[in-house]
Design a protein around this motif. Structure first.
Motif, mmCIF file in Angstrom:
data_model
loop_
_atom_site.group_PDB
_atom_site.id
_atom_site.type_symbol
_atom_site.label_atom_id
_atom_site.label_comp_id
_atom_site.label_asym_id
_atom_site.label_seq_id
_atom_site.Cartn_x
_atom_site.Cartn_y
_atom_site.Cartn_z
ATOM 1 N N GLY A 9 83.114 46.255 75.259
ATOM 2 C CA GLY A 9 82.377 47.323 74.980
ATOM 3 C C GLY A 9 81.370 47.735 76.433
ATOM 4 N N TYR A 10 81.586 46.813 77.272
ATOM 5 C CA TYR A 10 80.657 47.199 78.435
ATOM 6 C C TYR A 10 81.291 48.194 79.642
ATOM 7 N N LYS A 11 80.395 49.015 80.120
ATOM 8 C CA LYS A 11 80.540 50.027 80.987
ATOM 9 C C LYS A 11 80.732 49.096 82.575
ATOM 10 N N VAL A 12 81.910 49.138 83.325
ATOM 11 C CA VAL A 12 81.646 48.822 84.370
ATOM 12 C C VAL A 12 81.555 49.754 85.534
ATOM 13 N N VAL A 13 80.587 49.766 86.272
ATOM 14 C CA VAL A 13 79.813 50.758 87.163
ATOM 15 C C VAL A 13 79.228 50.013 88.478
ATOM 16 N N THR A 14 78.846 51.043 89.338
ATOM 17 C CA THR A 14 78.148 50.446 90.853
ATOM 18 C C THR A 14 76.738 49.986 90.342
ATOM 19 N N VAL A 15 76.379 49.442 91.411
ATOM 20 C CA VAL A 15 74.839 49.031 90.828
ATOM 21 C C VAL A 15 73.894 50.269 91.042
ATOM 22 N N GLY A 16 74.223 51.307 91.905
ATOM 23 C CA GLY A 16 73.531 52.633 91.890
ATOM 24 C C GLY A 16 73.457 53.052 90.209
ATOM 25 N N GLU A 17 74.728 53.243 89.987
ATOM 26 C CA GLU A 17 74.735 53.879 88.369
ATOM 27 C C GLU A 17 74.108 53.190 87.505
ATOM 28 N N ALA A 46 77.719 45.735 86.774
ATOM 29 C CA ALA A 46 77.681 45.746 88.188
ATOM 30 C C ALA A 46 78.520 44.687 88.638
ATOM 31 N N ILE A 47 80.015 44.963 88.967
ATOM 32 C CA ILE A 47 80.436 43.751 89.644
ATOM 33 C C ILE A 47 80.459 44.084 91.142
ATOM 34 N N THR A 48 79.888 43.071 91.694
ATOM 35 C CA THR A 48 79.708 43.283 93.144
ATOM 36 C C THR A 48 80.492 42.288 94.008
ATOM 37 N N PHE A 49 80.892 42.458 95.304
ATOM 38 C CA PHE A 49 81.622 41.980 96.115
ATOM 39 C C PHE A 49 81.119 41.791 97.332
ATOM 40 N N ASP A 50 80.694 40.538 98.023
ATOM 41 C CA ASP A 50 80.194 40.359 99.188
ATOM 42 C C ASP A 50 81.212 39.801 100.285
#
Ligand SMILES: [Zn+2]
Length: 253
Positions: A233-241, A52-56
């Motif tokens: 092989g990682y899945k880039v998703v939201t925090v919720g997901e 979960a890549i997050t941007f502040d």
């Protein structure tokens, strides 16, 4: 605009919080009639192999370019927006709405980035509800996920947030982009190191902290990190997901 000294303070505090992070609260073993406030913010994903890549600290000048990059790579990220941080959210309403419409998780980083641990209860509520009202105007709903500025909170803060129905999210990986805002390699190396352990993909995924207010982070590190995550092989998703929380829980009317 935020002065550098404030950024340095932000960063220092956040780093302290990360280093001293309590383990993730997986809930209480004993049955309770009423769900209690958590004892910690959430630091990691639950689903293995997710990032979960997050941007502040946005919205800011690079939000639009970052959304283009995310779209071109068909991945979703999480934005912890301020109401009045680097810019005023009303001046960036178009990109905030676009982030929401394109399926990214829009979340709260408080109205103007104060340290919630130092505020009274009514001040914490004001920090949350003022931005909430702006979100309601701009995207039509109110986010249920938030990240405390500076990674700073107390048990009382968490109780207040819990009562307001917010899920507090921290991060287990810090790119420290605030330390080296123009140094691509320094931030990218954090991602490379993360993907270096072949067993890691079998473990609960990571929540990675970035600041979209830095051009290099948004327009150079983000695309390269996403491409590398995919290759590994990682899945880039939201925090919720990555927490396995259905999208219907990310917002309230
Ligand atoms: Zn911040």
């Amino acid at each position: 605009m935020v002065c550098f000294s404030r950024l340095a303070t932000v960063a220092a505090l956040f780093t302290t919080a990360l280093v001293s992070a309590a383990p993730i609260d997986h809930g209480h073993s004993e049955p309770t009639l009423e769900k209690r406030a958590p004892t910690s913010a959430i630091y990691r994903c639950k689903k293995p192999g997710t990032i979960a890549i997050t941007f502040d600290d946005g919205p800011w000048l690079y939000t639009g370019g970052l959304l283009d990059i995310l779209k071109s790579r068909n991945v979703k990220a999480t934005f912890f927006f301020n109401g009045f941080g680097w810019g005023h959210i009303d001046n960036f309403a178009t990109v905030v709405k676009r982030a929401f419409d394109e399926g990214h998780q829009v979340a709260s980083h408080t109205w103007d980035h104060k340290d919630l641990a130092l505020l009274s209860e009514s001040e914490v509520i004001a920090e949350m509800t003022q931005l909430d009202d702006a979100f309601k105007r701009i995207i039509g709903v109110r986010p249920t996920y938030m990240r405390p500025p500076f990674g700073s909170y107390t048990p009382t803060t968490l109780e207040i947030l819990h009562r307001l129905n917010y899920t507090a999210v921290s991060a287990d990986v810090d790119t420290r982009d605030w330390v080296h805002p123009t140094d691509f390699e320094a931030s990218y190396n954090v991602y490379k190191a993360l993907f270096d352990n072949p067993r890691d993909i079998t473990l609960p995924g990571h929540i990675v902290l970035n600041h979209e207010t830095h051009r290099v982070t948004s327009l150079q590190v983000a695309p390269m990190a996403i491409d590398l995550a995919k290759v590994k092989g990682y899945k880039v998703v939201t925090v919720g997901e990555c927490l396995g929380d259905p999208k219907s829980n990310w917002y309230r009317a």
